[in-house]
Design an enzyme around this catalytic site. Structure first.
Site, PDB file in Angstrom:
ATOM      1  N   LYS A   9      -7.695   0.885   2.448  1.00  0.00           N
ATOM      2  CA  LYS A   9      -6.860   2.518   2.380  1.00  0.00           C
ATOM      3  C   LYS A   9      -6.108   1.958   1.817  1.00  0.00           C
ATOM      4  O   LYS A   9      -5.207   1.357   3.136  1.00  0.00           O
ATOM      5  CB  LYS A   9      -7.321   3.372   3.298  1.00  0.00           C
ATOM      6  N   LYS A  14      -2.841  -4.252   3.659  1.00  0.00           N
ATOM      7  CA  LYS A  14      -2.785  -4.851   3.029  1.00  0.00           C
ATOM      8  C   LYS A  14      -1.505  -5.551   2.316  1.00  0.00           C
ATOM      9  O   LYS A  14      -1.391  -7.219   2.597  1.00  0.00           O
ATOM     10  CB  LYS A  14      -3.341  -4.698   1.544  1.00  0.00           C
ATOM     11  N   LYS A  40       3.246   1.617  -6.164  1.00  0.00           N
ATOM     12  CA  LYS A  40       4.701   1.519  -5.498  1.00  0.00           C
ATOM     13  C   LYS A  40       5.770   0.644  -5.922  1.00  0.00           C
ATOM     14  O   LYS A  40       6.191   0.199  -5.229  1.00  0.00           O
ATOM     15  CB  LYS A  40       4.677   1.685  -4.278  1.00  0.00           C
ATOM     16  N   ASP A 127      -8.185   3.444  -1.426  1.00  0.00           N
ATOM     17  CA  ASP A 127      -8.700   4.645  -1.731  1.00  0.00           C
ATOM     18  C   ASP A 127      -9.937   4.621  -2.862  1.00  0.00           C
ATOM     19  O   ASP A 127      -9.922   6.050  -3.246  1.00  0.00           O
ATOM     20  CB  ASP A 127      -6.885   5.675  -1.898  1.00  0.00           C
TER      21      ASP A 127
END
Length: 261
Positions: A9, A14, A40, A127
């Site tokens: 998620k 991560k 990102k 996700d």
């Protein structure tokens, strides 16, 4: 060469975990490449003092195909090879396309043959597991997939979706699940919840990372824990997890053996 995709998620830790694993393995003499597969483009930030690097999608937008492998791959701490896929202009295009483009360009320009990494990490937003986000699972890319989760409901829910996708793809020759990493948030009955999840998907716990404020302190310094606080207990946890991940992949390190934990 072993290729490892790490899913989980958004916000589960991560990038922080992978960056510390990359440093742990690089310090033991392994050549590591870390590929950020999140729009990102912040997977590798702490590997080069917070400095943003060109993303593959930015290079494609600006130069079409008129750029070199060296434009895509930036050397970070301990010689770690850093790549960021990037994402589309906000509100336009598909985020997963950046992953597809990045992985295709790395292959086209001979990244693996040129740099000959021992270990490749794909840091993938978990996700959503469809389109480009599933590409690191595909045959020819990752060999093993690891899921990072906490005991929080939404983290386990996302992890379950990822596990289902892996299971659905197994007949296509895609990467197999190597195990689960617990990144603790100190919620109630956390270990019991995660162990129940692991049992439900017939997998195993590869390692546990305890919640420690030293991780935030390192990130504020724009460094990994292993660089900022190399003698800390948290650094030892990352080193042990790195060894466990290699062992779960069946990787034979020989003279580059990571010390046993």
């Amino acid at each position: 060469m072993i290729k490892i995709a790490v899913y989980g998620k958004g916000g589960i830790g991560k990038s922080t975990t992978i960056s510390n694993l990359s440093v742990a393995l690089a310090k033991k003499g392994l050549k590591v490449m870390q590929i950020g597969c999140d729009p990102k483009a912040d997977s590798t930030t702490n590997l080069h003092n917070g400095i943003e690097i060109n993303t593959v999608l930015d290079l494609v937008r600006e130069k079409k195909d008129d750029f070199t492998l060296e434009d895509m791959v930036v050397e970070g701490d301990n010689g770690i090879l850093c790549v960021e896929a990037g994402g589309p202009t906000p509100g336009m295009g598909c985020a997963g396309r950046g992953i597809i483009t990045a992985l295709e360009k790395l292959e086209q320009k001979g990244a693996y043959e040129t740099y000959k990494p021992d270990v490749v990490f794909y840091d993938v937003l978990g996700d959503v597991v469809c389109g480009g986000f599933s590409m690191p699972m595909r045959a020819g890319y990752a060999d093993k997939i690891f899921i990072i989760t906490s005991g929080e409901y939404m983290a386990i829910h996302a992890a379950a979706n990822i596990a289902t996708a892996i299971d659905n793809f197994k007949n296509r020759g895609y990467a197999s699940l190597g195990g689960v990493i617990l990144n603790k948030r100190n919620v109630k009955d956390e270990e019991e919840k995660v162990n129940e999840f692991i049992e439900n998907i017939d997998s195993k716990l590869v390692g546990t990372l305890n919640r420690d404020e030293i991780v935030i302190q390192a990130e504020e310094m724009k460094k990994t824990v292993l660089e900022a606080f190399p003698d800390s207990d948290m650094a030892k946890e990352y080193e042990c997890l790195a060894q466990s991940v290699l062992e779960a992949c069946g990787y034979k390190t020989c003279e580059k053996e990571v010390s046993k934990c």
